[in-house]
Design a protein around this motif. Structure first.
Motif, PDB file in Angstrom:
ATOM      1  N   VAL A  31       0.844  -1.202   0.000  1.00 50.57           N
ATOM      2  CA  VAL A  31       0.000   0.000   0.000  1.00 50.57           C
ATOM      3  C   VAL A  31       0.879   1.251   0.000  1.00 50.57           C
ATOM      4  O   VAL A  31       0.586   2.217  -0.711  1.00 50.57           O
ATOM      5  N   GLY A  32       1.975   1.228   0.760  1.00 50.19           N
ATOM      6  CA  GLY A  32       2.906   2.353   0.758  1.00 50.19           C
ATOM      7  C   GLY A  32       3.516   2.596  -0.618  1.00 50.19           C
ATOM      8  O   GLY A  32       3.634   3.744  -1.069  1.00 50.19           O
ATOM      9  N   LEU A  33       3.880   1.521  -1.306  1.00 53.92           N
ATOM     10  CA  LEU A  33       4.425   1.650  -2.664  1.00 53.92           C
ATOM     11  C   LEU A  33       3.383   2.223  -3.623  1.00 53.92           C
ATOM     12  O   LEU A  33       3.689   3.098  -4.448  1.00 53.92           O
ATOM     13  N   LEU A  34       2.155   1.732  -3.506  1.00 56.95           N
ATOM     14  CA  LEU A  34       1.084   2.224  -4.381  1.00 56.95           C
ATOM     15  C   LEU A  34       0.760   3.693  -4.094  1.00 56.95           C
ATOM     16  O   LEU A  34       0.495   4.468  -5.016  1.00 56.95           O
ATOM     17  N   LEU A  35       0.795   4.073  -2.823  1.00 56.71           N
ATOM     18  CA  LEU A  35       0.590   5.489  -2.480  1.00 56.71           C
ATOM     19  C   LEU A  35       1.729   6.352  -3.020  1.00 56.71           C
ATOM     20  O   LEU A  35       1.508   7.490  -3.441  1.00 56.71           O
ATOM     21  N   THR A  36       2.937   5.808  -3.037  1.00 60.38           N
ATOM     22  CA  THR A  36       4.082   6.511  -3.616  1.00 60.38           C
ATOM     23  C   THR A  36       3.844   6.777  -5.100  1.00 60.38           C
ATOM     24  O   THR A  36       4.091   7.884  -5.595  1.00 60.38           O
ATOM     25  N   VAL A  37       3.351   5.763  -5.815  1.00 58.08           N
ATOM     26  CA  VAL A  37       3.031   5.938  -7.234  1.00 58.08           C
ATOM     27  C   VAL A  37       1.981   7.030  -7.396  1.00 58.08           C
ATOM     28  O   VAL A  37       2.124   7.925  -8.238  1.00 58.08           O
ATOM     29  N   LEU A  38       0.928   6.972  -6.595  1.00 64.18           N
ATOM     30  CA  LEU A  38      -0.145   7.962  -6.669  1.00 64.18           C
ATOM     31  C   LEU A  38       0.383   9.371  -6.431  1.00 64.18           C
ATOM     32  O   LEU A  38       0.162  10.276  -7.246  1.00 64.18           O
ATOM     33  N   ILE A  39       1.084   9.571  -5.350  1.00 59.87           N
ATOM     34  CA  ILE A  39       1.551  10.910  -4.976  1.00 59.87           C
ATOM     35  C   ILE A  39       2.560  11.448  -5.988  1.00 59.87           C
ATOM     36  O   ILE A  39       2.454  12.601  -6.427  1.00 59.87           O
ATOM     37  N   GLN A  40       3.543  10.616  -6.372  1.00 59.58           N
ATOM     38  CA  GLN A  40       4.549  11.094  -7.318  1.00 59.58           C
ATOM     39  C   GLN A  40       3.952  11.387  -8.690  1.00 59.58           C
ATOM     40  O   GLN A  40       4.320  12.376  -9.323  1.00 59.58           O
ATOM     41  N   ASP A  41       3.037  10.552  -9.141  1.00 62.56           N
ATOM     42  CA  ASP A  41       2.456  10.758 -10.465  1.00 62.56           C
ATOM     43  C   ASP A  41       1.586  12.006 -10.500  1.00 62.56           C
ATOM     44  O   ASP A  41       1.611  12.762 -11.473  1.00 62.56           O
ATOM     45  N   ILE A  42       0.840  12.252  -9.451  1.00 69.18           N
ATOM     46  CA  ILE A  42      -0.027  13.436  -9.426  1.00 69.18           C
ATOM     47  C   ILE A  42       0.783  14.715  -9.244  1.00 69.18           C
ATOM     48  O   ILE A  42       0.512  15.717  -9.895  1.00 69.18           O
ATOM     49  N   THR A  43       1.800  14.680  -8.380  1.00 64.02           N
ATOM     50  CA  THR A  43       2.539  15.910  -8.077  1.00 64.02           C
ATOM     51  C   THR A  43       3.612  16.248  -9.099  1.00 64.02           C
ATOM     52  O   THR A  43       3.797  17.420  -9.435  1.00 64.02           O
ATOM     53  N   SER A  44       4.321  15.244  -9.610  1.00 65.14           N
ATOM     54  CA  SER A  44       5.442  15.563 -10.494  1.00 65.14           C
ATOM     55  C   SER A  44       5.354  14.924 -11.873  1.00 65.14           C
ATOM     56  O   SER A  44       6.263  15.105 -12.688  1.00 65.14           O
ATOM     57  N   ARG A  45       4.300  14.141 -12.124  1.00 61.43           N
ATOM     58  CA  ARG A  45       4.117  13.454 -13.402  1.00 61.43           C
ATOM     59  C   ARG A  45       5.251  12.495 -13.713  1.00 61.43           C
ATOM     60  O   ARG A  45       5.543  12.195 -14.864  1.00 61.43           O
ATOM     61  N   SER A  46       5.933  12.038 -12.684  1.00 62.04           N
ATOM     62  CA  SER A  46       6.958  11.017 -12.854  1.00 62.04           C
ATOM     63  C   SER A  46       7.008  10.201 -11.571  1.00 62.04           C
ATOM     64  O   SER A  46       6.694  10.690 -10.493  1.00 62.04           O
ATOM     65  N   VAL A  47       7.393   8.939 -11.723  1.00 66.54           N
ATOM     66  CA  VAL A  47       7.468   8.033 -10.580  1.00 66.54           C
ATOM     67  C   VAL A  47       8.862   7.431 -10.565  1.00 66.54           C
ATOM     68  O   VAL A  47       9.388   7.040 -11.614  1.00 66.54           O
ATOM     69  N   SER A  48       9.460   7.344  -9.393  1.00 63.87           N
ATOM     70  CA  SER A  48      10.780   6.721  -9.260  1.00 63.87           C
ATOM     71  C   SER A  48      10.693   5.276  -9.727  1.00 63.87           C
ATOM     72  O   SER A  48       9.895   4.493  -9.203  1.00 63.87           O
ATOM     73  N   TRP A  49      11.512   4.912 -10.708  1.00 67.80           N
ATOM     74  CA  TRP A  49      11.391   3.596 -11.334  1.00 67.80           C
ATOM     75  C   TRP A  49      11.608   2.426 -10.375  1.00 67.80           C
ATOM     76  O   TRP A  49      11.008   1.368 -10.579  1.00 67.80           O
ATOM     77  N   PRO A  50      12.434   2.520  -9.299  1.00 67.22           N
ATOM     78  CA  PRO A  50      12.604   1.341  -8.424  1.00 67.22           C
ATOM     79  C   PRO A  50      11.321   0.896  -7.727  1.00 67.22           C
ATOM     80  O   PRO A  50      11.232  -0.243  -7.268  1.00 67.22           O
ATOM     81  N   VAL A  51      10.322   1.754  -7.675  1.00 66.55           N
ATOM     82  CA  VAL A  51       9.055   1.382  -7.044  1.00 66.55           C
ATOM     83  C   VAL A  51       8.421   0.194  -7.773  1.00 66.55           C
ATOM     84  O   VAL A  51       7.866  -0.713  -7.144  1.00 66.55           O
ATOM     85  N   PHE A  52       8.523   0.167  -9.089  1.00 72.66           N
ATOM     86  CA  PHE A  52       7.830  -0.847  -9.879  1.00 72.66           C
ATOM     87  C   PHE A  52       8.369  -2.267  -9.671  1.00 72.66           C
ATOM     88  O   PHE A  52       7.576  -3.192  -9.494  1.00 72.66           O
ATOM     89  N   PRO A  53       9.692  -2.486  -9.680  1.00 74.32           N
ATOM     90  CA  PRO A  53      10.162  -3.848  -9.372  1.00 74.32           C
ATOM     91  C   PRO A  53       9.777  -4.295  -7.961  1.00 74.32           C
ATOM     92  O   PRO A  53       9.498  -5.484  -7.739  1.00 74.32           O
ATOM     93  N   PHE A  54       9.747  -3.357  -7.022  1.00 71.15           N
ATOM     94  CA  PHE A  54       9.328  -3.714  -5.665  1.00 71.15           C
ATOM     95  C   PHE A  54       7.865  -4.157  -5.642  1.00 71.15           C
ATOM     96  O   PHE A  54       7.507  -5.101  -4.945  1.00 71.15           O
ATOM     97  N   ILE A  55       7.013  -3.460  -6.387  1.00 70.88           N
ATOM     98  CA  ILE A  55       5.603  -3.856  -6.459  1.00 70.88           C
ATOM     99  C   ILE A  55       5.481  -5.258  -7.050  1.00 70.88           C
ATOM    100  O   ILE A  55       4.764  -6.112  -6.523  1.00 70.88           O
ATOM    101  N   ALA A  56       6.196  -5.510  -8.143  1.00 77.40           N
ATOM    102  CA  ALA A  56       6.155  -6.836  -8.785  1.00 77.40           C
ATOM    103  C   ALA A  56       6.661  -7.912  -7.832  1.00 77.40           C
ATOM    104  O   ALA A  56       6.035  -8.975  -7.693  1.00 77.40           O
ATOM    105  N   LEU A  57       7.756  -7.650  -7.154  1.00 76.58           N
ATOM    106  CA  LEU A  57       8.317  -8.619  -6.207  1.00 76.58           C
ATOM    107  C   LEU A  57       7.358  -8.886  -5.051  1.00 76.58           C
ATOM    108  O   LEU A  57       7.204 -10.031  -4.612  1.00 76.58           O
ATOM    109  N   CYS A  58       6.671  -7.857  -4.596  1.00 73.97           N
ATOM    110  CA  CYS A  58       5.672  -8.036  -3.533  1.00 73.97           C
ATOM    111  C   CYS A  58       4.519  -8.913  -4.017  1.00 73.97           C
ATOM    112  O   CYS A  58       4.013  -9.746  -3.263  1.00 73.97           O
TER     113      CYS A  58
END
Length: 173
Positions: A9-36
């Motif tokens: 949920v923390g990773l998904l909230l990170t995607v939400l906040i970063q995408d809305i505020t800066s229109r970019s998401v730190s790429w390491p978040v995605f492998p962590f989501i997949a691994l989870c």
């Protein structure tokens, strides 16, 4: 397992906040989501071979989807049409790839279609109300929000099992 779910949920909230505020998401978040996603299924005793097979089908579906989109824009706009980075961002693609590691095929396709419809409809309504000059849809972030709500239906309320395709097979009967 509770800590892992909180981390997801923390990773998904990170995607939400970063995408809305800066229109970019730190790429390491995605492998962590997949691994989870893989880890959660492993902790629930789903065979790794089955999980990887279903993930491969999900990734094949996404690949066909993106090839179809590319072909559509190639035909309608010519060879110079840049689909990735101009019309759909890498964060949107990476988010969908990472979610493919969570869900069985039917559930993944249903999530994909329903989340796209909800995001696009919601964004059109938002633009009508706010009259924003920014027309870029934070697709990955809004889909992350929908995915949090989707996960909550299983994890918090136990209304369905997201790891079981029977959630959406009733639609095909």
């Amino acid at each position: 397992m509770v800590l892992l779910k909180i981390f997801v949920v923390g990773l998904l909230l990170t995607v939400l906040i970063q995408d809305i505020t800066s229109r970019s998401v730190s790429w390491p978040v995605f492998p962590f989501i997949a691994l989870c996603g893989l880890t959660l299924q492993w902790l629930l005793s789903y065979p790794l071979s089955d999980t990887l097979r279903l993930t491969a089908f999900n990734l094949l579906f996404l690949m066909l989807q993106f090839l179809g989109i590319r072909l559509y824009f190639l035909i309608t706009r010519g060879q110079k049409a840049k689909v990735v980075d101009k019309m759909i961002g890498w964060g949107d693609i990476l988010f969908l790839i990472s979610v493919a590691f969570f869900l069985p095929v039917t559930t993944f396709i249903a999530f994909y279609i329903l989340s796209l419809l909800l995001v696009l409809t919601g964004w059109l309504l938002y633009l009508q109300i706010i009259r924003s000059a920014n027309r870029h849809i934070p697709l990955a972030g809004l889909q992350a929000l929908i995915f949090i709500l989707f996960l909550a239906g299983d994890w918090l309320f136990g209304r369905y099992d997201i790891y079981d395709d029977q959630l959406f097979t009733f639609l095909t009967r």
